[in-house]
Design a protein around this motif. Structure first.
Motif, PDB file in Angstrom:
ATOM      1  N   GLY A  10      -5.107   4.923   9.765  1.00 27.09           N
ATOM      2  CA  GLY A  10      -4.126   6.012   9.855  1.00 27.09           C
ATOM      3  C   GLY A  10      -4.694   7.213  10.594  1.00 27.09           C
ATOM      4  O   GLY A  10      -4.015   7.825  11.433  1.00 27.09           O
ATOM      5  N   VAL A  12       0.965  10.969   5.959  1.00 28.77           N
ATOM      6  CA  VAL A  12       1.296  11.168   4.555  1.00 28.77           C
ATOM      7  C   VAL A  12       0.299  10.359   3.723  1.00 28.77           C
ATOM      8  O   VAL A  12       0.180   9.144   3.909  1.00 28.77           O
ATOM      9  CB  VAL A  12       2.734  10.651   4.290  1.00 28.77           C
ATOM     10  N   GLU A  36      -9.516   5.272  -0.550  1.00 30.12           N
ATOM     11  CA  GLU A  36      -9.488   3.835  -0.843  1.00 30.12           C
ATOM     12  C   GLU A  36     -10.530   3.124   0.048  1.00 30.12           C
ATOM     13  O   GLU A  36     -11.655   3.606   0.158  1.00 30.12           O
ATOM     14  CB  GLU A  36      -8.058   3.303  -0.724  1.00 30.12           C
ATOM     15  N   GLN A  37     -10.173   2.012   0.664  1.00 30.97           N
ATOM     16  CA  GLN A  37     -11.187   1.183   1.336  1.00 30.97           C
ATOM     17  C   GLN A  37     -12.108   1.962   2.289  1.00 30.97           C
ATOM     18  O   GLN A  37     -13.318   1.757   2.296  1.00 30.97           O
ATOM     19  CB  GLN A  37     -10.507   0.090   2.159  1.00 30.97           C
ATOM     20  N   ARG A  64     -15.126   3.375   0.847  1.00 32.42           N
ATOM     21  CA  ARG A  64     -15.892   2.515  -0.069  1.00 32.42           C
ATOM     22  C   ARG A  64     -16.627   1.389   0.629  1.00 32.42           C
ATOM     23  O   ARG A  64     -17.297   0.582  -0.004  1.00 32.42           O
ATOM     24  CB  ARG A  64     -14.935   1.916  -1.111  1.00 32.42           C
ATOM     25  N   GLY A 109     -20.190  -0.070   5.547  1.00 32.84           N
ATOM     26  CA  GLY A 109     -20.452   0.731   6.746  1.00 32.84           C
ATOM     27  C   GLY A 109     -20.950  -0.063   7.935  1.00 32.84           C
ATOM     28  O   GLY A 109     -21.424   0.508   8.913  1.00 32.84           O
ATOM     29  N   ALA A 110     -20.836  -1.409   7.867  1.00 32.14           N
ATOM     30  CA  ALA A 110     -21.249  -2.230   9.012  1.00 32.14           C
ATOM     31  C   ALA A 110     -20.190  -2.153  10.100  1.00 32.14           C
ATOM     32  O   ALA A 110     -19.011  -2.396   9.842  1.00 32.14           O
ATOM     33  CB  ALA A 110     -21.441  -3.683   8.585  1.00 32.14           C
ATOM     34  N   LEU A 156       5.364  -1.032   1.037  1.00 27.85           N
ATOM     35  CA  LEU A 156       6.280  -0.245   1.883  1.00 27.85           C
ATOM     36  C   LEU A 156       7.123  -1.165   2.749  1.00 27.85           C
ATOM     37  O   LEU A 156       8.311  -0.910   2.969  1.00 27.85           O
ATOM     38  CB  LEU A 156       5.469   0.698   2.784  1.00 27.85           C
ATOM     39  N   GLY A 190     -14.118  -1.579  -4.462  1.00 25.63           N
ATOM     40  CA  GLY A 190     -12.990  -1.223  -3.609  1.00 25.63           C
ATOM     41  C   GLY A 190     -12.075  -2.423  -3.523  1.00 25.63           C
ATOM     42  O   GLY A 190     -12.510  -3.560  -3.733  1.00 25.63           O
ATOM     43  N   ILE A 236      -9.841  -4.771  -1.250  1.00 27.95           N
ATOM     44  CA  ILE A 236      -9.558  -5.115   0.146  1.00 27.95           C
ATOM     45  C   ILE A 236      -8.207  -5.832   0.250  1.00 27.95           C
ATOM     46  O   ILE A 236      -7.703  -6.386  -0.731  1.00 27.95           O
ATOM     47  CB  ILE A 236     -10.670  -5.999   0.766  1.00 27.95           C
TER      48      ILE A 236
HETATM   49  C1  LIG Z   1     -16.456  -2.581  -0.898  1.00 28.83           C
HETATM   50  C2  LIG Z   1     -15.998  -2.713   0.537  1.00 28.83           C
HETATM   51  C3  LIG Z   1     -16.923  -2.917   1.557  1.00 28.83           C
HETATM   52  C4  LIG Z   1     -16.492  -3.017   2.881  1.00 28.83           C
HETATM   53  N1  LIG Z   1     -17.428  -3.084   3.884  1.00 28.83           N
HETATM   54  C5  LIG Z   1     -17.024  -3.062   5.191  1.00 28.83           C
HETATM   55  C6  LIG Z   1     -17.978  -3.009   6.247  1.00 28.83           C
HETATM   56  O1  LIG Z   1     -19.174  -2.934   6.025  1.00 28.83           O
HETATM   57  N2  LIG Z   1     -17.491  -3.026   7.521  1.00 28.83           N
HETATM   58  C7  LIG Z   1     -16.178  -3.083   7.826  1.00 28.83           C
HETATM   59  O2  LIG Z   1     -15.814  -3.099   8.999  1.00 28.83           O
HETATM   60  N3  LIG Z   1     -15.242  -3.080   6.825  1.00 28.83           N
HETATM   61  C8  LIG Z   1     -15.637  -3.062   5.528  1.00 28.83           C
HETATM   62  N4  LIG Z   1     -14.704  -3.051   4.519  1.00 28.83           N
HETATM   63  C9  LIG Z   1     -13.290  -3.103   4.870  1.00 28.83           C
HETATM   64  C10 LIG Z   1     -12.792  -1.755   5.335  1.00 28.83           C
HETATM   65  O3  LIG Z   1     -13.162  -0.770   4.411  1.00 28.83           O
HETATM   66  C11 LIG Z   1     -11.260  -1.796   5.474  1.00 28.83           C
HETATM   67  O4  LIG Z   1     -10.852  -2.923   6.230  1.00 28.83           O
HETATM   68  C12 LIG Z   1     -10.744  -0.539   6.182  1.00 28.83           C
HETATM   69  O5  LIG Z   1     -11.339   0.614   5.646  1.00 28.83           O
HETATM   70  C13 LIG Z   1      -9.223  -0.466   6.025  1.00 28.83           C
HETATM   71  O6  LIG Z   1      -8.780   0.763   6.518  1.00 28.83           O
HETATM   72  P1  LIG Z   1      -7.250   1.193   6.343  1.00 28.83           P
HETATM   73  O7  LIG Z   1      -7.119   2.525   6.945  1.00 28.83           O
HETATM   74  O8  LIG Z   1      -6.406   0.081   6.845  1.00 28.83           O
HETATM   75  O9  LIG Z   1      -7.015   1.184   4.768  1.00 28.83           O
HETATM   76  P2  LIG Z   1      -7.496   2.226   3.562  1.00 28.83           P
HETATM   77  O10 LIG Z   1      -8.807   2.779   3.924  1.00 28.83           O
HETATM   78  O11 LIG Z   1      -7.363   1.465   2.344  1.00 28.83           O
HETATM   79  O12 LIG Z   1      -6.435   3.364   3.715  1.00 28.83           O
HETATM   80  C14 LIG Z   1      -5.104   3.233   3.275  1.00 28.83           C
HETATM   81  C15 LIG Z   1      -4.658   4.599   2.799  1.00 28.83           C
HETATM   82  O13 LIG Z   1      -3.261   4.584   2.567  1.00 28.83           O
HETATM   83  C16 LIG Z   1      -2.987   5.358   1.427  1.00 28.83           C
HETATM   84  N5  LIG Z   1      -1.684   4.919   0.922  1.00 28.83           N
HETATM   85  C17 LIG Z   1      -1.329   3.666   0.555  1.00 28.83           C
HETATM   86  N6  LIG Z   1      -0.051   3.621   0.174  1.00 28.83           N
HETATM   87  C18 LIG Z   1       0.437   4.873   0.317  1.00 28.83           C
HETATM   88  C19 LIG Z   1       1.705   5.448   0.088  1.00 28.83           C
HETATM   89  N7  LIG Z   1       2.739   4.720  -0.367  1.00 28.83           N
HETATM   90  N8  LIG Z   1       1.860   6.771   0.325  1.00 28.83           N
HETATM   91  C20 LIG Z   1       0.816   7.511   0.791  1.00 28.83           C
HETATM   92  N9  LIG Z   1      -0.411   7.020   1.018  1.00 28.83           N
HETATM   93  C21 LIG Z   1      -0.602   5.699   0.787  1.00 28.83           C
HETATM   94  C22 LIG Z   1      -4.152   5.047   0.501  1.00 28.83           C
HETATM   95  O14 LIG Z   1      -4.321   6.029  -0.504  1.00 28.83           O
HETATM   96  C23 LIG Z   1      -5.310   4.992   1.484  1.00 28.83           C
HETATM   97  O15 LIG Z   1      -5.933   6.246   1.629  1.00 28.83           O
HETATM   98  C24 LIG Z   1     -15.111  -2.942   3.186  1.00 28.83           C
HETATM   99  C25 LIG Z   1     -14.178  -2.746   2.150  1.00 28.83           C
HETATM  100  C26 LIG Z   1     -14.609  -2.613   0.845  1.00 28.83           C
HETATM  101  C27 LIG Z   1     -13.608  -2.359  -0.236  1.00 28.83           C
END
Ligand SMILES: Cc1cc2nc3c(=O)[nH]c(=O)nc-3n(C[C@H](O)[C@H](O)[C@H](O)COP(=O)(O)OP(=O)(O)OC[C@H]3O[C@@H](n4cnc5c(N)ncnc54)[C@H](O)[C@@H]3O)c2cc1C
Length: 429
Positions: free
Chosen positions: A19, A36, A45-46, A49, A52-53, A211, A355, A357
């Motif tokens: 986002g 938002v 969230e993810q 957490r 960091g690779a 959503l 976290g 996924i």
């Molecule tokens: C323990 C762990 C280790 C990981 N290690 C790695 C790694 O080393 N390397 C790597 O590349 N990836 C790693 N990942 C995966 C990586 O973290 C995720 O794929 C990536 O961060 C996803 O990003 P995102 O923005 O799609 O989702 P998120 O970071 O989950 O963001 C989604 C956001 O949307 C918000 N949201 C959801 N629904 C709503 C709503 N209805 N209204 C308002 N806000 C909402 C949430 O609060 C959240 O802040 C790891 C994940 C975990 C959990």
């Protein structure tokens, strides 16, 4: 604190890496973007957490062009802003013949995709990259250009860039519904009012499918709990990011080692009514990986589903939820890494966390702009390795939201691929 504006060119749901990067890309293209976020800040969230690779190697061929471009953006952004980021390479450590066979196959696939810099190292060369290694280091897959970062400060850096470019971030605001009128997106209803818009990018991580359901689009991403831990600072023994079958690790500049359970990890799924939505797609995979999944019951969600008579509704999305990490599992990763790097034996663990996924049935991202009302863009299914891809997914989703053709191939990530037979990936994550 002010709520969301009444109108925006594009509403982005979620202030994770996707986002935040999308908002920056939209602002750079001259569009007004409002993000938002239901939490009090970004990266809760993810994206806050992750381990960091930032890895190009070891990916499916379809993801490689995205991973290469994402790494380029990471390096560019890191050249302009201060956050914990380092190009230290990525090393897949192999200690058994089976592991060597898998790494050899991955290296061939990577070369076939035109990426020559990924190499299979013999034991001596591998020890040059990881001098602290002892024991049965048979081989290693090595990608010298890969990087690592602190996920939380990295995501905040993308938020700041977007904000400076003109995007607006509104926190403590839950998106409740995508509003459709005459086959097009007309707005987003939130807990703090409605934003009228022609385009929405749902980058809500594990909640994107909730959503999507408000406009009748079915997205089969499965939430799974992944655990990590971090040691107290120890002397520097790891340069690159390490990925192995029984551990994954990186060492931070102050000496703390971030550890996870590696490719043979066990993940938790907490069952609720929402779990059974896509059983047809998931049953074969769950059966195949049954040793890698521990099932429990999510009593809290189940009770809310029954009380509110709703399944996978945005009204059920929690804020500030902390799930218990699997401490024994990541604790065992410490024993496993100490067999390769004895200097880490006995390193004290200072912190554990978990976290959730968003796993897709085939382990590839879901990037969709052709289902539901015109102007709807969905991203999820990043399957535990999407932090690295976040910056390029931001560019792609910004183009899709503005009706432009993205510069990279995204056909492999469309939802309609799940209509046919779905290949089962070798590992759970
Ligand atoms: C323990 C762990 C280790 C990981 N290690 C790695 C790694 O080393 N390397 C790597 O590349 N990836 C790693 N990942 C995966 C990586 O973290 C995720 O794929 C990536 O961060 C996803 O990003 P995102 O923005 O799609 O989702 P998120 O970071 O989950 O963001 C989604 C956001 O949307 C918000 N949201 C959801 N629904 C709503 C709503 N209805 N209204 C308002 N806000 C909402 C949430 O609060 C959240 O802040 C790891 C994940 C975990 C959990």
């Amino acid at each position: 604190v002010s709520g969301p504006p009444a109108t925006a060119d594009v509403v982005v749901i979620g202030a994770g890496i996707c986002g935040a990067a999308c908002a920056g890309a939209l602002a750079a293209r001259g569009a007004s973007a409002v993000v938002v976020e239901k939490e009090a800040g970004p990266a809760v969230e993810q994206s806050g957490r992750a381990q960091g690779a930032i890895r190009v190697q070891g990916r499916a061929a379809a993801e490689l062009p995205l991973a290469v471009e994402a790494l380029r953006i990471w390096r560019e952004v890191a050249g302009e802003a201060e956050f914990e980021f380092r190009v230290g390479g990525n090393l897949y450590v192999c200690t058994t013949p089976d592991e060597v066979a898998m790494a050899s196959r991955l290296v061939s696939e990577t070369h076939a995709s035109g990426l020559a810099e990924v190499q299979l190292l013999g034991p001596e060369e591998a020890r040059e990259v990881l001098p602290a290694a002892r024991g049965d280091l048979l081989a290693a897959m090595w990608s010298p250009g890969d990087a690592q970062c602190d996920p939380s400060s990295a995501t905040r850096t993308f938020v700041e860039r977007a904000r400076r470019a003109g995007a607006r971030f509104v926190y403590d605001t839950l998106a409740l519904e995508v509003v459709e009128r005459g086959g097009s997106v007309a707005g987003v209803t939130t807990s703090r009012g409605m934003v009228a818009t022609r385009a929405v990018v749902v980058a809500g991580g594990v909640w994107t499918s909730y959503l999507a359901k408000t406009v009748g689009v079915s997205v089969p991403a499965m939430p799974l709990v992944v655990s990590e831990c971090e040691t107290r600072p120890v002397s520097t023994v790891i340069g690159p990011c390490l990925r192995a079958f029984r551990f994954g690790a990186r060492q931070r500049p102050d000496g703390r080692v971030v550890l996870s359970a590696g490719m043979d990890t066990v993940v938790d799924h907490h069952l609720s009514w929402a779990s059974v939505r896509h059983l047809r797609l998931w049953a074969p995979r769950l059966l195949h990986h049954r040793r890698a999944v521990r099932l429990g019951v999510d009593w809290e969600t189940l009770a809310r589903e029954i009380r509110q008579r709703a399944v996978a509704s945005p009204r059920l999305i929690p804020s500030g939820r902390e799930l218990p990490p699997n401490r024994p599992l990541v604790g065992r990763a410490r024993e496993a890494i100490a067999e390769v790097i004895p200097a880490l034996r006995g390193a004290a663990i200072a912190r554990y966390w978990a976290g959730v996924i968003d796993l897709s049935p085939d382990g590839l991202p879901i990037i969709e702009a052709a289902s539901g009302p015109a102007g709807l863009v969905l991203v999820t299914g990043l399957s535990g390795h999407g932090l690295a891809l976040g910056p390029v997914i931001g560019e792609i989703t910004a183009d899709l939201a503005l009706g432009r053709r993205p510069g990279l191939p995204i056909e492999p990530f469309r939802l309609d691929r799940f209509r046919g037979p779905t290949p089962i990936p070798e590992k759970m994550i």
